[in-house]
Design a protein around this motif. Structure first.
Motif, PDB file in Angstrom:
ATOM      1  N   VAL A  48      48.329 -16.947 113.413  1.00  0.00           N
ATOM      2  CA  VAL A  48      47.175 -16.602 114.243  1.00  0.00           C
ATOM      3  C   VAL A  48      47.560 -16.728 115.713  1.00  0.00           C
ATOM      4  CG1 VAL A  48      44.801 -17.201 114.845  1.00  0.00           C
ATOM      5  CG2 VAL A  48      45.561 -17.351 112.459  1.00  0.00           C
ATOM      6  N   MET A  49      47.346 -15.648 116.452  1.00  0.00           N
ATOM      7  CA  MET A  49      47.674 -15.639 117.875  1.00  0.00           C
ATOM      8  C   MET A  49      46.709 -16.539 118.655  1.00  0.00           C
ATOM      9  SD  MET A  49      50.293 -13.577 117.956  1.00  0.00           S
ATOM     10  CE  MET A  49      50.752 -14.040 116.285  1.00  0.00           C
ATOM     11  N   PRO A  50      47.176 -17.091 119.792  1.00  0.00           N
ATOM     12  CA  PRO A  50      46.349 -18.073 120.512  1.00  0.00           C
ATOM     13  C   PRO A  50      45.115 -17.506 121.204  1.00  0.00           C
ATOM     14  CG  PRO A  50      48.444 -17.713 121.652  1.00  0.00           C
ATOM     15  CD  PRO A  50      48.539 -17.003 120.349  1.00  0.00           C
ATOM     16  N   LYS A  51      45.060 -16.194 121.416  1.00  0.00           N
ATOM     17  CA  LYS A  51      43.909 -15.600 122.114  1.00  0.00           C
ATOM     18  C   LYS A  51      43.238 -14.550 121.229  1.00  0.00           C
ATOM     19  CE  LYS A  51      45.783 -16.193 126.824  1.00  0.00           C
ATOM     20  NZ  LYS A  51      46.218 -15.488 128.053  1.00  0.00           N
ATOM     21  N   GLY A  52      41.911 -14.439 121.388  1.00  0.00           N
ATOM     22  CA  GLY A  52      41.153 -13.448 120.632  1.00  0.00           C
ATOM     23  C   GLY A  52      41.202 -12.082 121.285  1.00  0.00           C
ATOM     24  N   ILE A  53      40.865 -11.052 120.494  1.00  0.00           N
ATOM     25  CA  ILE A  53      40.846  -9.663 120.968  1.00  0.00           C
ATOM     26  C   ILE A  53      39.401  -9.182 121.008  1.00  0.00           C
ATOM     27  CG2 ILE A  53      41.681  -7.326 120.554  1.00  0.00           C
ATOM     28  CD1 ILE A  53      43.918  -9.399 121.098  1.00  0.00           C
ATOM     29  N   PRO A  54      38.866  -8.859 122.194  1.00  0.00           N
ATOM     30  CA  PRO A  54      37.473  -8.422 122.285  1.00  0.00           C
ATOM     31  C   PRO A  54      37.147  -7.289 121.309  1.00  0.00           C
ATOM     32  CG  PRO A  54      38.382  -8.763 124.473  1.00  0.00           C
ATOM     33  CD  PRO A  54      39.524  -8.909 123.521  1.00  0.00           C
ATOM     34  N   PHE A  55      36.028  -7.436 120.611  1.00  0.00           N
ATOM     35  CA  PHE A  55      35.440  -6.462 119.678  1.00  0.00           C
ATOM     36  C   PHE A  55      36.213  -6.311 118.364  1.00  0.00           C
ATOM     37  CE2 PHE A  55      34.207  -5.046 123.965  1.00  0.00           C
ATOM     38  CZ  PHE A  55      32.830  -5.231 123.858  1.00  0.00           C
TER      39      PHE A  55
END
Length: 316
Positions: A48-55
């Motif tokens: 799991v990457m450390p940052k989220g992706i909007p939408f």
């Protein structure tokens, strides 16, 4: 970031437990209802990457919902409602411990294994003389053991699944039948959008009544790989890379930055610009896969919006 949802901590009426997967968080209510929240987490190489992706969560949830509706006549599924853009509600099931991966083309993981010299994948032989992205004579099923968050899925053969008792033979025959039927329907849907469904994975569960149903997601860019049909033959003949719709572009970016989820490797830093580009690419994927314009949900406070919509649905 307030415009992404990467973790939830809801407490819904009748809540018994919560399971947190790589991307989705599943709340069990009253032993028979599941509330599945699609987060904006991004997973690649089972990390799991450390940052989220909007939408991203909204996109995955809405594609999966649409595709379940378009396949419900051939394979039963767990879904009963979608009270929020990021939420699906359905019947509680006991998941099978395998993912049913089906491949129409020699791409992605199969191509990497082939390049490494392997000619058998999950007990299924692959012909000599194939090049990356060639079409298999018939789609092949290459199952994987289902991993918990942070663990790697592992290839497994039909024979080992049965020998180890992971799935009974009677159930596995149904899983194979459903997998082939879904892939055929998905191929037909993709063709109408000018796309080729290259490979995908399906997950199944068993209801309290003993019925086998489709669960999780279906035909999303996280679970599937698509090529553009136009120019496919020409690109293959020229030995060129295929123009594709999937999160393979994220994997390739990670590989280019020396990361494949292996021990000792560090996840490369994702700049805000890169995250925005990934979000835009997911929106492009949505519009191509569904043939519809993507409508962004209100992201001023996603947690509050999700909770409000789920509670309103449960109160009815």
């Amino acid at each position: 970031m307030s415009n992404t949802i990467t973790n939830t901590d809801f407490n819904f009426p009748g809540q018994k437990n919560v399971y947190k997967g790589k991307v989705r968080e599943v709340y069990t209510l009253n032993d028979d209802v599941l509330v599945m929240v699609a987060t904006d987490r991004l997973s690649a190489f089972d990390v799991v990457m450390p940052k989220g992706i909007p939408f991203k969560g909204q996109i995955l949830n809405q594609i999966a919902t649409k595709m379940m509706e378009e396949t419900a006549d051939i394979v039963p599924n767990w879904l009963t409602a979608t009270p929020d853009p990021n939420v699906a509600v359905g019947k509680m099931c006991e998941p099978f411990k395998v993912e049913m991966v089906i491949r129409g083309y020699m791409s992605g993981h199969a191509a990497r294994e082939y390049k490494a010299g392997k000619r058998v994948l999950c007990g299924v032989p692959m012909s000599e003389g194939m090049q990356e992205n060639d079409k298999f004579p018939e789609p092949i099923i290459t199952p994987a053991t289902k991993a918990d968050m942070g663990d790697h899925d592992e290839d497994i053969s039909r024979e080992d699944i049965l020998k180890k008792g992971i799935v009974s033979e009677a159930d596995y025959i149904v899983l194979e039948k459903y997998t082939k039927a879904l892939f055929q329907r998905g191929t037909e849907i993709a063709a109408k959008r000018g796309l080729i469904l290259v490979d995908t994975k399906y997950e199944f569960g068993k209801t309290k009544d003993g019925d086998i149903v489709l669960i999780d997601e279906i035909h999303t860019p996280d679970s599937s790989r698509y090529f553009y049909a136009e120019g496919y033959e020409k690109r293959q003949a020229m030995g060129e890379a295929q123009k594709q719709l999937s999160k393979e572009f994220v994997r390739q970016w990670l590989i280019g930055n020396n990361f494949q989820g292996l021990e000792g490797q560090t996840v490369p830093e994702m700049s805000d610009e890169y995250i925005t580009s990934v979000s835009e690419r997911y929106i492009e994927l949505y519009e191509n896969i569904t043939g519809e314009t993507f409508v962004k949900a209100d992201v001023s406070n996603i947690q509050q919006r999700v909770e409000k919509n789920v509670l309103a649905y449960l109160s009815k």
